[in-house]
Design a protein around this motif. Structure first.
Motif, PDB file in Angstrom:
ATOM      1  N   VAL A 103      48.310   6.268  47.998  1.00  0.00           N
ATOM      2  CA  VAL A 103      47.680   6.247  49.314  1.00  0.00           C
ATOM      3  C   VAL A 103      46.252   6.740  49.128  1.00  0.00           C
ATOM      4  CG1 VAL A 103      47.705   7.138  51.673  1.00  0.00           C
ATOM      5  CG2 VAL A 103      49.866   6.673  50.492  1.00  0.00           C
ATOM      6  N   VAL A 104      45.289   5.930  49.554  1.00  0.00           N
ATOM      7  CA  VAL A 104      43.884   6.282  49.379  1.00  0.00           C
ATOM      8  C   VAL A 104      43.186   6.368  50.738  1.00  0.00           C
ATOM      9  CG1 VAL A 104      43.780   5.181  47.110  1.00  0.00           C
ATOM     10  CG2 VAL A 104      43.124   3.864  49.141  1.00  0.00           C
ATOM     11  N   HIS A 105      42.115   7.127  50.755  1.00  0.00           N
ATOM     12  CA  HIS A 105      41.293   7.224  51.959  1.00  0.00           C
ATOM     13  C   HIS A 105      40.494   5.938  52.145  1.00  0.00           C
ATOM     14  CE1 HIS A 105      41.697  11.526  53.065  1.00  0.00           C
ATOM     15  NE2 HIS A 105      42.018  11.647  51.790  1.00  0.00           N
ATOM     16  N   GLN A 150      47.637  -1.037  55.431  1.00  0.00           N
ATOM     17  CA  GLN A 150      46.530  -0.206  55.898  1.00  0.00           C
ATOM     18  C   GLN A 150      46.814   0.309  57.300  1.00  0.00           C
ATOM     19  OE1 GLN A 150      43.203  -2.990  55.515  1.00  0.00           O
ATOM     20  NE2 GLN A 150      42.582  -2.045  53.588  1.00  0.00           N
ATOM     21  N   ASN A 151      46.257   1.472  57.610  1.00  0.00           N
ATOM     22  CA  ASN A 151      46.181   1.922  58.998  1.00  0.00           C
ATOM     23  C   ASN A 151      44.728   2.318  59.264  1.00  0.00           C
ATOM     24  OD1 ASN A 151      45.843   4.530  57.923  1.00  0.00           O
ATOM     25  ND2 ASN A 151      48.018   5.054  58.161  1.00  0.00           N
ATOM     26  N   ASP A 152      44.474   3.040  60.318  1.00  0.00           N
ATOM     27  CA  ASP A 152      43.087   3.341  60.681  1.00  0.00           C
ATOM     28  C   ASP A 152      42.357   4.167  59.622  1.00  0.00           C
ATOM     29  OD1 ASP A 152      43.415   1.969  63.020  1.00  0.00           O
ATOM     30  OD2 ASP A 152      43.727   3.738  64.269  1.00  0.00           O
ATOM     31  N   PRO A 222      59.221   9.521  48.133  1.00  0.00           N
ATOM     32  CA  PRO A 222      60.037  10.126  49.196  1.00  0.00           C
ATOM     33  C   PRO A 222      59.548   9.697  50.573  1.00  0.00           C
ATOM     34  CG  PRO A 222      58.504  11.730  48.289  1.00  0.00           C
ATOM     35  CD  PRO A 222      58.414  10.519  47.406  1.00  0.00           C
ATOM     36  N   ARG A 223      60.443   9.700  51.534  1.00  0.00           N
ATOM     37  CA  ARG A 223      60.075   9.313  52.906  1.00  0.00           C
ATOM     38  C   ARG A 223      59.400  10.489  53.602  1.00  0.00           C
ATOM     39  NH1 ARG A 223      58.814   4.818  53.235  1.00  0.00           N
ATOM     40  NH2 ARG A 223      59.233   4.645  55.470  1.00  0.00           N
ATOM     41  N   GLU A 229      54.307   6.272  56.264  1.00  0.00           N
ATOM     42  CA  GLU A 229      53.526   5.398  57.138  1.00  0.00           C
ATOM     43  C   GLU A 229      53.858   3.924  56.910  1.00  0.00           C
ATOM     44  OE1 GLU A 229      50.525   6.386  59.483  1.00  0.00           O
ATOM     45  OE2 GLU A 229      52.313   7.681  59.483  1.00  0.00           O
ATOM     46  N   TRP A 230      54.528   3.624  55.787  1.00  0.00           N
ATOM     47  CA  TRP A 230      54.868   2.240  55.469  1.00  0.00           C
ATOM     48  C   TRP A 230      56.360   2.111  55.185  1.00  0.00           C
ATOM     49  CZ3 TRP A 230      50.390   4.641  53.866  1.00  0.00           C
ATOM     50  CH2 TRP A 230      49.199   4.084  54.360  1.00  0.00           C
ATOM     51  N   GLN A 231      56.904   0.939  55.430  1.00  0.00           N
ATOM     52  CA  GLN A 231      58.335   0.701  55.268  1.00  0.00           C
ATOM     53  C   GLN A 231      58.747   0.778  53.802  1.00  0.00           C
ATOM     54  OE1 GLN A 231      59.052  -3.139  57.059  1.00  0.00           O
ATOM     55  NE2 GLN A 231      59.039  -2.328  59.143  1.00  0.00           N
ATOM     56  N   GLU A 232      59.965   1.251  53.577  1.00  0.00           N
ATOM     57  CA  GLU A 232      60.459   1.398  52.214  1.00  0.00           C
ATOM     58  C   GLU A 232      60.525   0.056  51.490  1.00  0.00           C
ATOM     59  OE1 GLU A 232      64.355   3.137  49.838  1.00  0.00           O
ATOM     60  OE2 GLU A 232      63.852   3.932  51.821  1.00  0.00           O
ATOM     61  N   SER A 233      60.756  -1.026  52.226  1.00  0.00           N
ATOM     62  CA  SER A 233      60.851  -2.348  51.591  1.00  0.00           C
ATOM     63  C   SER A 233      59.556  -2.724  50.876  1.00  0.00           C
ATOM     64  CB  SER A 233      61.207  -3.411  52.637  1.00  0.00           C
ATOM     65  OG  SER A 233      60.220  -3.458  53.662  1.00  0.00           O
TER      66      SER A 233
END
Length: 244
Positions: A103-105, A150-152, A222-223, A229-233
């Motif tokens: 996960v990156v900024h 991605q999110n915001d 881990p969840r 923030e993203w689905q395990e699939s």
């Protein structure tokens, strides 16, 4: 199967036979003994093998590759010197596949791409920097990335390493303008103290040192935030079928 160590969470065994031991490395546990004196994966697993198989004397376990202390996920060890030698050859000849998620900024400049830098490590400070090509001591570093979501504020990326330099993913993502979430060393300006580095070894693949069958170890983060923030699939797909 779980391995229980001293004051540590149980270790999940991903693969085991007479030649290999594949596990899910525990976050914030060093791969091998270091100056901290903390229990490390290599000695923890040696101790477990000694107990499980009632082995007298010293137990052999070969270190084939490393993960930074804050990183968790799939990792393979060799139970014989022959297996260690053959796996090391696979690493050298780039037949040893390593896929990570991070996960990156921010948002990378493209949905997928290749990052190429020359990296130089300061052994005294344990800091790695990108330097001009041709710098004495500098080593070429190459990785491919693919944006999975991605999110915001953040992006989830898959990383396929083509070289195995110290802190490579962390430094190259910083150079791209997208430091890793929780990286205090290479992203202190955008991370808060105490945040966990979000880098995970989701897949390690290699030819078995004896049977030559292709072995793939898969581990899913881990969840927990920010992974949750993203689905395990998405993680399952990234581990089983590299996009890049």
């Amino acid at each position: 199967m779980m391995v229980h160590g001293r004051n540590l969470p149980p270790i999940t065994i991903l693969y085991e036979d007479n030649h290999l031991l594949g596990v899910e490395k525990i976050v914030n546990v060093p791969t091998q003994a270091d100056v901290s004196g903390d229990m490390d994966m290599l000695n923890l697993l040696k101790e477990d093998i000694k107990i499980r198989f009632n082995k007298p004397g010293n137990v052999y376990l070969g270190l084939v590759h490393r993960l930074d202390r804050p990183v968790g996920g799939a990792m393979i060890f060799a139970k014989t010197s022959k297996a260690a030698s053959r796996l090391s050859d696979a690493v050298r000849t780039r037949k040893f596949d390593k896929t990570y998620v991070a996960v990156v900024h921010g948002h990378p400049p493209a949905s997928q791409g290749r990052l190429e830098h020359t990296l130089l490590k300061d052994e005294k400070t344990n800091i790695v920097k990108a330097v001009p090509k041709g710098t004495p001591g500098g080593k070429d570093a190459v990785l491919d990335y693919y944006v999975l979501g991605q999110n915001d504020h953040y992006s989830l990326i898959q990383v396929v390493l083509h070289t195995g330099r110290s802190h490579q993913i962390r430094v190259q993502c910083k150079e791209m303008g997208c430091p890793l979430y929780g990286d205090q060393k290479y992203g202190s300006s955008v991370n808060k103290p105490g945040q966990q580095l979000s880098l995970w070894s989701c897949s390690v693949g290699f030819p078995h040192p004896v049977t030559k069958e292709y072995i793939q170890l898969i581990s899913i983060p881990p969840r927990e935030y920010p992974w949750s923030e993203w689905q395990e699939s998405i993680y399952q797909s990234a581990a089983r079928q590299p996009f890049v």
